[in-house]
Design a protein around this motif. Structure first.
Motif, PDB file in Angstrom:
ATOM      1  N   LEU A  26       0.841  -1.186   0.000  1.00  0.00           N
ATOM      2  CA  LEU A  26       0.000   0.000   0.000  1.00  0.00           C
ATOM      3  C   LEU A  26       0.879   1.240   0.000  1.00  0.00           C
ATOM      4  CD1 LEU A  26      -2.714  -0.793   2.700  1.00  0.00           C
ATOM      5  CD2 LEU A  26      -3.029  -0.806   0.225  1.00  0.00           C
ATOM      6  N   LEU A  27       0.392   2.317  -0.587  1.00  0.00           N
ATOM      7  CA  LEU A  27       1.059   3.611  -0.506  1.00  0.00           C
ATOM      8  C   LEU A  27       0.131   4.526   0.279  1.00  0.00           C
ATOM      9  CD1 LEU A  27       3.511   5.266  -1.298  1.00  0.00           C
ATOM     10  CD2 LEU A  27       2.294   5.994  -3.356  1.00  0.00           C
ATOM     11  N   LEU A  28       0.468   4.755   1.563  1.00  0.00           N
ATOM     12  CA  LEU A  28      -0.403   5.506   2.456  1.00  0.00           C
ATOM     13  C   LEU A  28      -0.022   6.976   2.463  1.00  0.00           C
ATOM     14  CD1 LEU A  28      -0.542   3.052   5.486  1.00  0.00           C
ATOM     15  CD2 LEU A  28      -2.182   3.283   3.610  1.00  0.00           C
ATOM     16  N   ALA A  29      -1.039   7.817   2.430  1.00  0.00           N
ATOM     17  CA  ALA A  29      -0.836   9.265   2.468  1.00  0.00           C
ATOM     18  C   ALA A  29      -1.724   9.851   3.552  1.00  0.00           C
ATOM     19  CB  ALA A  29      -1.166   9.884   1.114  1.00  0.00           C
ATOM     20  N   SER A  30      -1.399  11.072   4.008  1.00  0.00           N
ATOM     21  CA  SER A  30      -2.209  11.719   5.030  1.00  0.00           C
ATOM     22  C   SER A  30      -3.443  12.324   4.384  1.00  0.00           C
ATOM     23  CB  SER A  30      -1.394  12.798   5.741  1.00  0.00           C
ATOM     24  OG  SER A  30      -0.973  13.777   4.799  1.00  0.00           O
ATOM     25  N   GLY A  31      -4.368  12.755   5.231  1.00  0.00           N
ATOM     26  CA  GLY A  31      -5.590  13.349   4.721  1.00  0.00           C
ATOM     27  C   GLY A  31      -6.783  12.531   5.136  1.00  0.00           C
ATOM     28  N   GLY A  32      -7.840  12.547   4.317  1.00  0.00           N
ATOM     29  CA  GLY A  32      -9.047  11.790   4.620  1.00  0.00           C
ATOM     30  C   GLY A  32      -8.831  10.298   4.455  1.00  0.00           C
ATOM     31  N   ASN A  33      -9.902   9.555   4.737  1.00  0.00           N
ATOM     32  CA  ASN A  33      -9.827   8.112   4.645  1.00  0.00           C
ATOM     33  C   ASN A  33      -9.616   7.660   3.206  1.00  0.00           C
ATOM     34  OD1 ASN A  33     -10.475   8.182   7.337  1.00  0.00           O
ATOM     35  ND2 ASN A  33     -11.782   6.379   7.215  1.00  0.00           N
ATOM     36  N   ASP A  34      -8.556   6.850   2.989  1.00  0.00           N
ATOM     37  CA  ASP A  34      -8.403   6.156   1.717  1.00  0.00           C
ATOM     38  C   ASP A  34      -9.203   4.865   1.785  1.00  0.00           C
ATOM     39  OD1 ASP A  34      -6.732   8.035   0.578  1.00  0.00           O
ATOM     40  OD2 ASP A  34      -4.924   7.130   1.433  1.00  0.00           O
ATOM     41  N   SER A  35      -9.308   4.178   0.666  1.00  0.00           N
ATOM     42  CA  SER A  35     -10.013   2.899   0.649  1.00  0.00           C
ATOM     43  C   SER A  35      -9.303   1.943  -0.295  1.00  0.00           C
ATOM     44  CB  SER A  35     -11.477   3.087   0.218  1.00  0.00           C
ATOM     45  OG  SER A  35     -11.546   3.594  -1.103  1.00  0.00           O
ATOM     46  N   VAL A  36      -9.423   0.674  -0.004  1.00  0.00           N
ATOM     47  CA  VAL A  36      -8.839  -0.356  -0.846  1.00  0.00           C
ATOM     48  C   VAL A  36      -9.779  -1.548  -0.825  1.00  0.00           C
ATOM     49  CG1 VAL A  36      -7.458  -1.303   1.022  1.00  0.00           C
ATOM     50  CG2 VAL A  36      -6.792  -1.737  -1.323  1.00  0.00           C
ATOM     51  N   ARG A  37      -9.900  -2.219  -1.958  1.00  0.00           N
ATOM     52  CA  ARG A  37     -10.760  -3.404  -2.054  1.00  0.00           C
ATOM     53  C   ARG A  37      -9.869  -4.629  -2.218  1.00  0.00           C
ATOM     54  NH1 ARG A  37     -14.708  -6.068  -5.885  1.00  0.00           N
ATOM     55  NH2 ARG A  37     -16.689  -6.181  -4.733  1.00  0.00           N
ATOM     56  N   VAL A  38     -10.051  -5.593  -1.339  1.00  0.00           N
ATOM     57  CA  VAL A  38      -9.244  -6.803  -1.336  1.00  0.00           C
ATOM     58  C   VAL A  38     -10.126  -7.980  -1.718  1.00  0.00           C
ATOM     59  CG1 VAL A  38      -7.859  -8.354   0.070  1.00  0.00           C
ATOM     60  CG2 VAL A  38      -7.705  -5.890   0.416  1.00  0.00           C
ATOM     61  N   VAL A  39      -9.702  -8.714  -2.735  1.00  0.00           N
ATOM     62  CA  VAL A  39     -10.450  -9.894  -3.179  1.00  0.00           C
ATOM     63  C   VAL A  39      -9.693 -11.141  -2.735  1.00  0.00           C
ATOM     64  CG1 VAL A  39     -11.404 -11.152  -5.147  1.00  0.00           C
ATOM     65  CG2 VAL A  39     -11.348  -8.636  -5.170  1.00  0.00           C
ATOM     66  N   LEU A  40     -10.308 -11.927  -1.873  1.00  0.00           N
ATOM     67  CA  LEU A  40      -9.696 -13.155  -1.401  1.00  0.00           C
ATOM     68  C   LEU A  40     -10.103 -14.314  -2.300  1.00  0.00           C
ATOM     69  CD1 LEU A  40     -10.163 -12.887   2.480  1.00  0.00           C
ATOM     70  CD2 LEU A  40      -8.231 -12.167   1.073  1.00  0.00           C
ATOM     71  N   ARG A  41      -9.133 -15.080  -2.716  1.00  0.00           N
ATOM     72  CA  ARG A  41      -9.398 -16.199  -3.609  1.00  0.00           C
ATOM     73  C   ARG A  41      -9.758 -17.446  -2.822  1.00  0.00           C
ATOM     74  NH1 ARG A  41      -4.564 -16.564  -7.866  1.00  0.00           N
ATOM     75  NH2 ARG A  41      -6.064 -18.016  -8.808  1.00  0.00           N
ATOM     76  N   GLU A  42     -10.583 -18.281  -3.436  1.00  0.00           N
ATOM     77  CA  GLU A  42     -10.947 -19.535  -2.793  1.00  0.00           C
ATOM     78  C   GLU A  42      -9.734 -20.457  -2.745  1.00  0.00           C
ATOM     79  OE1 GLU A  42     -14.283 -21.335  -4.627  1.00  0.00           O
ATOM     80  OE2 GLU A  42     -15.671 -19.693  -4.158  1.00  0.00           O
ATOM     81  N   THR A  43      -9.670 -21.231  -1.678  1.00  0.00           N
ATOM     82  CA  THR A  43      -8.548 -22.151  -1.535  1.00  0.00           C
ATOM     83  C   THR A  43      -8.811 -23.446  -2.304  1.00  0.00           C
ATOM     84  OG1 THR A  43      -9.513 -23.005   0.509  1.00  0.00           O
ATOM     85  CG2 THR A  43      -7.882 -21.252   0.702  1.00  0.00           C
ATOM     86  N   SER A  44      -7.755 -24.185  -2.444  1.00  0.00           N
ATOM     87  CA  SER A  44      -7.837 -25.452  -3.160  1.00  0.00           C
ATOM     88  C   SER A  44      -7.249 -26.548  -2.286  1.00  0.00           C
ATOM     89  CB  SER A  44      -7.083 -25.344  -4.491  1.00  0.00           C
ATOM     90  OG  SER A  44      -7.272 -26.496  -5.278  1.00  0.00           O
ATOM     91  N   GLU A  45      -7.042 -27.731  -2.860  1.00  0.00           N
ATOM     92  CA  GLU A  45      -6.522 -28.849  -2.099  1.00  0.00           C
ATOM     93  C   GLU A  45      -5.526 -29.646  -2.926  1.00  0.00           C
ATOM     94  OE1 GLU A  45      -9.914 -31.276  -1.204  1.00  0.00           O
ATOM     95  OE2 GLU A  45      -9.842 -32.301  -3.138  1.00  0.00           O
ATOM     96  N   ILE A  46      -4.755 -30.458  -2.226  1.00  0.00           N
ATOM     97  CA  ILE A  46      -3.893 -31.460  -2.863  1.00  0.00           C
ATOM     98  C   ILE A  46      -4.369 -32.820  -2.365  1.00  0.00           C
ATOM     99  CG2 ILE A  46      -1.555 -32.385  -3.056  1.00  0.00           C
ATOM    100  CD1 ILE A  46      -0.484 -29.572  -2.680  1.00  0.00           C
ATOM    101  N   ARG A  47      -4.653 -33.688  -3.305  1.00  0.00           N
ATOM    102  CA  ARG A  47      -5.183 -35.005  -2.969  1.00  0.00           C
ATOM    103  C   ARG A  47      -4.334 -36.073  -3.644  1.00  0.00           C
ATOM    104  NH1 ARG A  47     -10.317 -36.821  -1.378  1.00  0.00           N
ATOM    105  NH2 ARG A  47     -11.068 -34.661  -1.505  1.00  0.00           N
ATOM    106  N   GLY A  48      -4.072 -37.170  -2.959  1.00  0.00           N
ATOM    107  CA  GLY A  48      -3.279 -38.227  -3.560  1.00  0.00           C
ATOM    108  C   GLY A  48      -3.294 -39.484  -2.727  1.00  0.00           C
TER     109      GLY A  48
END
Length: 780
Positions: free
Chosen positions: A447-469
């Motif tokens: 992130l690049l944070l600056a002073s002033g009012g509230n900034d915003s950021v949207r974070v997209v979390l990816r679904e997890t997967s598995e290893i099977r064997g």
């Protein structure tokens, strides 16, 4: 008695349930949890725990409760098993969570102590593995291993009870500790403490068999949290010294970091002395002071900056003395130093700089580190506020995710998936988002944070997967007991393994490649392996070979195989686990003669912490039968030395071995030598015996000279005091004599003596008696 905390009543009302619950989860005994809760708030009342109103209050009070509970569990095991079990049943009836959660924590409380307590500290108290290790007095990897074993044991119990649904998403469910019903009247008792005196604290201390909690405040690390100084390491004080010397990795797990700044102003002299008052009354403790000033690259003072200081001399693996304090206005700090003698003590800055030259502190004097220049830990000066919106790949809000920026209190997302983080430090920072369960992968982003009012950021979390064997042996059978897991940089993700079918599943994995590990259980019946595997792999088949098989068959990590024989008779020599076979790693690319220079400096491996065997009634450890053959399997790529110590023979070292992935070195034959006992006498330039010289083994060559110089500098910095190790050596006695009992005969071997007052003296080993004489030119 210092001025009481003005907000004592509010602290009791808001936080006594959490303090009581933390103590009860560790102790499983309501009476003891009640006493621990009272002691914590007595310490708040008399000023030994000072808090500012804010989000840091609860974690700090819970940490003190955990430390008190662990101390009581260790030092006052006065309750019988039947009482423990009764307390466990009573706790089950007082928990008011839903039925599944109550059932889950009932099974947690039934686990053996050695794995139950680490599980409680990790998930209920949200401690990092570093903090768990500090709290329990064990190494971080040991803490990691006990949590892993605890999860495996808990899954096994749940499966045996038919509670498969309860075990789903186990780690996230454990993080939701079942609430505990607080005893009626406890709040009133705590509030009534305000009218008491310090006699109340002394009375409460009796339940641990003495004034341990009051007089030895280091049991709770108040010095680590408040800026107090510790004394000579040993017992509880050793924990303080250890905490003063280790730097917590709060950048890796900021949401679980141990609060370390309960007092923003620098500690006063009276506060610094609290932990040492009783010791000072009993022994002659000399006092000195060390001070300094911390500024950034622009010469701006860093206020409230944590400074950690430790002695150069050691007490085992820890410094003999250590302390920590926060800088005050203008970046200044001043710390009281306990001195072992009139000669003073050498101390170094552990943080913020570390690795600098030691400074000598003398009795009654003040020494200085001067101006210490460090980079600002939290970016450029200035405040920021940022709204973090966390959503899944489908765009739906993710509630309960933990959003964190290092140095700022982490915040959980609301039902709308929003978390607002505010704090100090502009510029480039890193945001870490940890999902509420393992169905989504954690994420870190710049992130690049600056002073002033509230900034915003949207974070997209990816679904997890598995290893099977599936895992099979080279003969087609299924190995009975193996552990399958993904070994990440800072955590393990354990898999489920079916010992009947050999099928395994590891879920909750982020997209990308992972380091898959298969570790056999027992005495290495099977060779383990490591392999890079992509998440989403579902048809992986792994073939294990017996660990005793030196052939390159199946899937395996790097291995070394050989046998021991008598140098004179050529007959095989059997050895067993009661003797030593230790594998060490050395730096690749060292220049010098391996036999006469490099290996002789590694003939004696440094001391290591060895694992304790299980209790007699818990999973008895079965040692292998003695054999002349040896092996080391399940190795990562690297350059290794193999140390051996077998009764009746000289110790030795093999190598170096440069092992690649899946490399097998086989057919080694080690010819064991009969040991040589050597008596070394060390004299000063006038021929008088020198007591306290350190004598050790080295070789001949540039690498050996470098090692001599390093050992000499370290021994001088420690003034010849404390624990010291180099080349399997030891100190001379009053007659100037040091003895080595198990030396081999090697070309190029030398004995070296070092002492703070003289230049090193060395001589070749040609017989069973060696005389070393220091020259007249000394260090001082």
């Amino acid at each position: 008695m210092r001025e009481r905390t003005p907000s004592f009543d509010r602290l009791v009302r808001e936080h006594h349930p959490a303090v009581y619950a933390s103590a009860l989860r560790v102790l499983r005994n309501e009476a003891d949890a009640h006493d621990v809760t009272q002691d914590v708030f007595v310490r708040v009342l008399d000023g030994r725990i000072e808090l500012e109103r804010g989000e840091a209050e609860a974690p700090i009070l819970r940490w003190h409760a955990v430390r008190a509970a662990l101390s009581l569990r260790k030092g006052a095991q006065r309750r019988r098993d039947r009482e423990d079990a009764h307390a466990m049943e009573r706790q089950r009836t007082t928990e008011t969570a839903n039925e599944d959660q109550r059932e889950l924590w009932g099974h947690v409380q039934a686990l053996p102590e050695d794995v139950r307590v680490p599980l409680v500290l990790r998930f209920a108290e949200e401690l990092t593995f570093v903090q768990i290790g500090t709290a329990l007095g064990i190494a971080e990897p040991t803490a990691h291993d006990r949590v892993r074993k605890g999860l495996a044991a808990l899954r096994s119990r749940l499966a045996g009870a038919g509670l498969v649904a309860v075990g789903a998403g186990l780690e996230s469910r454990l993080a939701e500790a079942a609430p505990v019903e607080v005893p009626a009247g406890l709040e009133g008792e705590l509030l009534a403490l305000r009218g008491g005196t310090l006699a109340t604290a002394a009375k409460l201390a009796a339940w641990v068999g003495g004034a341990t909690l009051v007089a030895a405040g280091a049991v709770f690390l108040p010095g680590a949290l408040r800026g107090e100084a510790g004394g000579e390491a040993g017992g509880a004080d050793a924990e303080l010294a250890s905490a003063s010397a280790l730097v917590a990795r709060t950048d890796l797990e900021p949401e679980l970091a141990l609060p370390a700044d309960t007092a923003r102003e620098p500690a006063r002299d009276s506060e610094l002395a609290t932990a040492a008052l009783d010791r000072a009354a009993a022994v002659d403790v000399r006092i000195g002071w060390i001070e300094g000033r911390v500024v950034d690259e622009q010469d701006a003072p860093l206020d409230s900056f944590e400074v950690r200081i430790a002695s150069v001399e050691r007490a085992g693996k820890m410094p003999a003395w250590g302390a920590r304090v926060h800088t005050g206005s203008g970046g200044f700090f001043r710390v009281r130093v306990e001195l072992p003698s009139d000669a003073g003590r050498n101390v170094v800055l552990v943080t913020p700089r570390g690795g600098g030259e030691p400074v000598r502190v003398l009795p009654g004097n003040t020494a200085s580190f001067g101006v210490v220049v460090v980079a600002r830990p939290d970016g450029e000066p200035g405040r920021f506020a940022i709204d973090v919106e966390v959503v899944g790949e489908d765009g739906h809000a993710v509630a309960g995710a933990l959003a964190a920026i290092a140095g700022v209190d982490p915040v959980r997302t609301s039902a709308a998936g929003i978390a607002t983080i505010a704090g100090e430090g502009l510029g480039e920072r890193v945001l870490t988002v940890t999902p509420p369960d393992n169905s989504l992968a954690p994420l870190s982003m710049p992130l690049l944070l600056a002073s002033g009012g509230n900034d915003s950021v949207r974070v997209v979390l990816r679904e997890t997967s598995e290893i099977r064997g599936r895992i099979v042996a080279i003969d087609g059978s299924v190995p009975g007991f193996v552990q399958v897991f993904v070994d990440e940089r800072s955590s393990w993700n354990m898999g489920e393994y079916d010992p009947v079918t050999g099928v395994f599943v590891i879920d909750g994995l982020a997209p990308g490649e992972h380091r898959l590990r298969v570790d056999p259980q027992g005495w290495a019946d099977w060779s383990g392996l490591r392999r890079q595997v992509a998440a989403g792999t579902r048809d992986l088949e792994l073939v294990l070979k017996p660990a005793s098989d030196p052939r390159d068959v199946g899937d395996h990590a790097a291995e070394v195989h050989g046998r021991f024989v008598d140098e004179v008779t050529g007959e095989p020599v059997a050895w067993g686990p009661e003797f030593g076979l230790q594998l060490g790693w050395i730096e690749a690319g060292i220049e010098g003669d391996p036999e006469r220079d490099i290996l002789l400096n590694h003939l004696f491996p440094p001391p290591v912490q060895t694992a304790a065997l299980p209790e007699k009634d818990e999973d008895p450890w079965i040692a292998p039968a003695p054999s002349a053959r040896f092996r080391r399997t399940d190795l990562d790529p690297g350059v290794y030395l193999l140390h051996y110590t077998i009764e009746g023979y000289a110790g030795g070292v093999l190598g170096p071995f440069a092992l690649e992935a899946e490399t097998i070195v086989a057919g080694l034959e080690v010819r064991l030598q009969r040991p040589v006992a050597v008596r070394t006498r060390v004299l000063d330039p006038t021929g008088k015996p020198v007591k306290g010289a350190y004598v050790f083994v080295t070789g001949t060559g540039a690498y050996s000279e470098k090692r001599i110089g390093e050992a000499d500098a370290a021994y001088r910095a420690a003034d010849g005091r404390g624990s010291f190790w180099a080349g399997g050596g030891g100190r001379t006695d009053a007659e100037g004599v040091s003895r080595h009992e198990r030396l081999p005969r090697r070309d190029g071997m030398r004995l070296v003596a070092i002492h703070p007052g003289f230049e090193p003296a060395a001589a070749a080993l040609r017989g069973e008696a060696v005389e070393l004489r220091f020259k007249s030119d000394s260090h001082h």
